[in-house]
Design a protein around this motif. Sequence first.
Motif, PDB file in Angstrom:
ATOM      1  N   MET A   1       0.825  -1.190   0.000  1.00  0.00           N
ATOM      2  CA  MET A   1       0.000   0.000   0.000  1.00  0.00           C
ATOM      3  C   MET A   1       0.875   1.262   0.000  1.00  0.00           C
ATOM      4  SD  MET A   1      -2.956   1.162  -0.050  1.00  0.00           S
ATOM      5  CE  MET A   1      -3.794   2.643   0.262  1.00  0.00           C
ATOM      6  N   ARG A   2       1.933   1.255   0.822  1.00  0.00           N
ATOM      7  CA  ARG A   2       2.804   2.432   0.868  1.00  0.00           C
ATOM      8  C   ARG A   2       3.493   2.658  -0.461  1.00  0.00           C
ATOM      9  NH1 ARG A   2       6.668   1.961   5.907  1.00  0.00           N
ATOM     10  NH2 ARG A   2       7.541   0.607   4.334  1.00  0.00           N
ATOM     11  N   GLY A   3       3.859   1.583  -1.137  1.00  0.00           N
ATOM     12  CA  GLY A   3       4.520   1.705  -2.432  1.00  0.00           C
ATOM     13  C   GLY A   3       3.627   2.368  -3.467  1.00  0.00           C
ATOM     14  N   THR A   4       2.349   2.011  -3.467  1.00  0.00           N
ATOM     15  CA  THR A   4       1.401   2.622  -4.390  1.00  0.00           C
ATOM     16  C   THR A   4       1.227   4.100  -4.082  1.00  0.00           C
ATOM     17  OG1 THR A   4       0.233   0.523  -4.514  1.00  0.00           O
ATOM     18  CG2 THR A   4      -0.926   2.458  -5.323  1.00  0.00           C
ATOM     19  N   LEU A   5       1.147   4.438  -2.811  1.00  0.00           N
ATOM     20  CA  LEU A   5       1.010   5.831  -2.407  1.00  0.00           C
ATOM     21  C   LEU A   5       2.235   6.645  -2.820  1.00  0.00           C
ATOM     22  CD1 LEU A   5      -0.668   7.953  -0.909  1.00  0.00           C
ATOM     23  CD2 LEU A   5       0.511   7.265   1.172  1.00  0.00           C
ATOM     24  N   ILE A   6       3.406   6.076  -2.637  1.00  0.00           N
ATOM     25  CA  ILE A   6       4.647   6.747  -3.050  1.00  0.00           C
ATOM     26  C   ILE A   6       4.646   6.975  -4.564  1.00  0.00           C
ATOM     27  CG2 ILE A   6       7.148   6.434  -3.269  1.00  0.00           C
ATOM     28  CD1 ILE A   6       6.355   7.139  -0.468  1.00  0.00           C
ATOM     29  N   LEU A   7       4.249   5.972  -5.326  1.00  0.00           N
ATOM     30  CA  LEU A   7       4.206   6.089  -6.782  1.00  0.00           C
ATOM     31  C   LEU A   7       3.251   7.197  -7.213  1.00  0.00           C
ATOM     32  CD1 LEU A   7       5.019   5.004  -9.587  1.00  0.00           C
ATOM     33  CD2 LEU A   7       3.116   3.407  -9.381  1.00  0.00           C
ATOM     34  N   VAL A   8       2.067   7.231  -6.644  1.00  0.00           N
ATOM     35  CA  VAL A   8       1.068   8.231  -7.017  1.00  0.00           C
ATOM     36  C   VAL A   8       1.529   9.631  -6.633  1.00  0.00           C
ATOM     37  CG1 VAL A   8      -1.276   9.041  -6.524  1.00  0.00           C
ATOM     38  CG2 VAL A   8      -0.860   6.623  -6.984  1.00  0.00           C
ATOM     39  N   VAL A   9       2.095   9.782  -5.442  1.00  0.00           N
ATOM     40  CA  VAL A   9       2.546  11.101  -4.988  1.00  0.00           C
ATOM     41  C   VAL A   9       3.655  11.638  -5.882  1.00  0.00           C
ATOM     42  CG1 VAL A   9       3.760  12.281  -3.117  1.00  0.00           C
ATOM     43  CG2 VAL A   9       1.797  10.853  -2.609  1.00  0.00           C
ATOM     44  N   PHE A  10       4.650  10.823  -6.183  1.00  0.00           N
ATOM     45  CA  PHE A  10       5.744  11.293  -7.037  1.00  0.00           C
ATOM     46  C   PHE A  10       5.284  11.524  -8.478  1.00  0.00           C
ATOM     47  CE2 PHE A  10       8.728   9.643  -3.755  1.00  0.00           C
ATOM     48  CZ  PHE A  10       9.344  10.853  -3.510  1.00  0.00           C
ATOM     49  N   PHE A  11       4.369  10.690  -8.969  1.00  0.00           N
ATOM     50  CA  PHE A  11       3.823  10.907 -10.306  1.00  0.00           C
ATOM     51  C   PHE A  11       3.131  12.265 -10.375  1.00  0.00           C
ATOM     52  CE2 PHE A  11      -0.068  10.798 -12.877  1.00  0.00           C
ATOM     53  CZ  PHE A  11       0.493  10.718 -14.134  1.00  0.00           C
ATOM     54  N   GLY A  56       8.364   9.291 -11.522  1.00  0.00           N
ATOM     55  CA  GLY A  56       7.598   8.595 -10.487  1.00  0.00           C
ATOM     56  C   GLY A  56       8.020   7.150 -10.331  1.00  0.00           C
ATOM     57  N   VAL A  57       8.203   6.462 -11.458  1.00  0.00           N
ATOM     58  CA  VAL A  57       8.614   5.049 -11.422  1.00  0.00           C
ATOM     59  C   VAL A  57      10.043   4.920 -10.897  1.00  0.00           C
ATOM     60  CG1 VAL A  57       9.151   3.055 -12.887  1.00  0.00           C
ATOM     61  CG2 VAL A  57       6.989   4.260 -13.164  1.00  0.00           C
ATOM     62  N   ILE A  58      10.930   5.813 -11.307  1.00  0.00           N
ATOM     63  CA  ILE A  58      12.309   5.742 -10.810  1.00  0.00           C
ATOM     64  C   ILE A  58      12.358   5.922  -9.293  1.00  0.00           C
ATOM     65  CG2 ILE A  58      14.510   6.997 -10.768  1.00  0.00           C
ATOM     66  CD1 ILE A  58      14.271   7.297 -13.755  1.00  0.00           C
ATOM     67  N   LEU A  59      11.669   6.926  -8.777  1.00  0.00           N
ATOM     68  CA  LEU A  59      11.686   7.145  -7.329  1.00  0.00           C
ATOM     69  C   LEU A  59      10.941   6.047  -6.583  1.00  0.00           C
ATOM     70  CD1 LEU A  59      11.341  10.997  -7.294  1.00  0.00           C
ATOM     71  CD2 LEU A  59      13.329   9.640  -6.678  1.00  0.00           C
ATOM     72  N   TRP A  60       9.915   5.464  -7.194  1.00  0.00           N
ATOM     73  CA  TRP A  60       9.222   4.344  -6.574  1.00  0.00           C
ATOM     74  C   TRP A  60      10.154   3.140  -6.471  1.00  0.00           C
ATOM     75  CZ3 TRP A  60       7.696  -0.280  -9.109  1.00  0.00           C
ATOM     76  CH2 TRP A  60       6.929  -1.132  -8.325  1.00  0.00           C
ATOM     77  N   LEU A  61      10.936   2.883  -7.543  1.00  0.00           N
ATOM     78  CA  LEU A  61      11.895   1.773  -7.494  1.00  0.00           C
ATOM     79  C   LEU A  61      12.956   1.999  -6.425  1.00  0.00           C
ATOM     80  CD1 LEU A  61      12.395   1.015 -11.287  1.00  0.00           C
ATOM     81  CD2 LEU A  61      11.315  -0.455  -9.582  1.00  0.00           C
ATOM     82  N   VAL A  62      13.430   3.230  -6.282  1.00  0.00           N
ATOM     83  CA  VAL A  62      14.390   3.548  -5.218  1.00  0.00           C
ATOM     84  C   VAL A  62      13.762   3.268  -3.854  1.00  0.00           C
ATOM     85  CG1 VAL A  62      15.620   5.443  -4.094  1.00  0.00           C
ATOM     86  CG2 VAL A  62      15.702   5.202  -6.568  1.00  0.00           C
ATOM     87  N   PHE A  63      12.517   3.671  -3.667  1.00  0.00           N
ATOM     88  CA  PHE A  63      11.812   3.412  -2.409  1.00  0.00           C
ATOM     89  C   PHE A  63      11.693   1.918  -2.134  1.00  0.00           C
ATOM     90  CE2 PHE A  63       7.740   2.334  -0.429  1.00  0.00           C
ATOM     91  CZ  PHE A  63       7.923   2.905   0.813  1.00  0.00           C
ATOM     92  N   VAL A  64      11.336   1.134  -3.151  1.00  0.00           N
ATOM     93  CA  VAL A  64      11.168  -0.317  -2.973  1.00  0.00           C
ATOM     94  C   VAL A  64      12.494  -0.970  -2.598  1.00  0.00           C
ATOM     95  CG1 VAL A  64      10.664  -2.456  -4.214  1.00  0.00           C
ATOM     96  CG2 VAL A  64       9.135  -0.510  -4.436  1.00  0.00           C
ATOM     97  N   VAL A  65      13.575  -0.599  -3.273  1.00  0.00           N
ATOM     98  CA  VAL A  65      14.888  -1.194  -2.982  1.00  0.00           C
ATOM     99  C   VAL A  65      15.336  -0.847  -1.568  1.00  0.00           C
ATOM    100  CG1 VAL A  65      17.334  -1.074  -3.604  1.00  0.00           C
ATOM    101  CG2 VAL A  65      15.612  -1.330  -5.385  1.00  0.00           C
ATOM    102  N   ILE A  66      15.191   0.401  -1.173  1.00  0.00           N
ATOM    103  CA  ILE A  66      15.601   0.804   0.179  1.00  0.00           C
ATOM    104  C   ILE A  66      14.743   0.126   1.228  1.00  0.00           C
ATOM    105  CG2 ILE A  66      15.678   2.775   1.768  1.00  0.00           C
ATOM    106  CD1 ILE A  66      16.614   4.458  -0.608  1.00  0.00           C
ATOM    107  N   SER A  67      13.428   0.008   0.986  1.00  0.00           N
ATOM    108  CA  SER A  67      12.542  -0.660   1.945  1.00  0.00           C
ATOM    109  C   SER A  67      12.926  -2.119   2.138  1.00  0.00           C
ATOM    110  CB  SER A  67      11.088  -0.638   1.504  1.00  0.00           C
ATOM    111  OG  SER A  67      10.684   0.530   1.013  1.00  0.00           O
ATOM    112  N   ARG A  68      13.213  -2.785   1.042  1.00  0.00           N
ATOM    113  CA  ARG A  68      13.581  -4.210   1.148  1.00  0.00           C
ATOM    114  C   ARG A  68      14.886  -4.391   1.897  1.00  0.00           C
ATOM    115  NH1 ARG A  68      11.818  -6.593  -4.733  1.00  0.00           N
ATOM    116  NH2 ARG A  68       9.584  -6.431  -4.362  1.00  0.00           N
ATOM    117  N   ARG A  69      15.833  -3.509   1.661  1.00  0.00           N
ATOM    118  CA  ARG A  69      17.106  -3.620   2.386  1.00  0.00           C
ATOM    119  C   ARG A  69      16.916  -3.365   3.869  1.00  0.00           C
ATOM    120  NH1 ARG A  69      21.612  -1.003  -1.645  1.00  0.00           N
ATOM    121  NH2 ARG A  69      21.457  -2.649  -3.200  1.00  0.00           N
ATOM    122  N   LEU A  70      16.061  -2.427   4.233  1.00  0.00           N
ATOM    123  CA  LEU A  70      15.807  -2.153   5.640  1.00  0.00           C
ATOM    124  C   LEU A  70      15.082  -3.312   6.315  1.00  0.00           C
ATOM    125  CD1 LEU A  70      14.802   1.613   5.535  1.00  0.00           C
ATOM    126  CD2 LEU A  70      16.919   0.619   6.423  1.00  0.00           C
TER     127      LEU A  70
END
Length: 74
Positions: A1-11, A56-70
Amino acid sequence: MRGTLILVVFFLMFTFASLLIPSPMFPGNAFCMLIGEATSQYIGYLSAFFNGVFYGVILWLVFVVISRRLVEER
């Protein structure tokens, strides 16, 4: 859910920023040049849409990678 929100906000953020900035931004203007003159009256809106999707997609991918590492560190 957070990933979708991040994608929409940055888009939305990059779409509106592209509409408000008077100079053309990459890659939206490059995509519009590839499409051609057929959409010349909508070029500003198409460029803003392409920029919103691209950044939006680039920043969403950055968010997903950082979240998974954390999550993996725990």
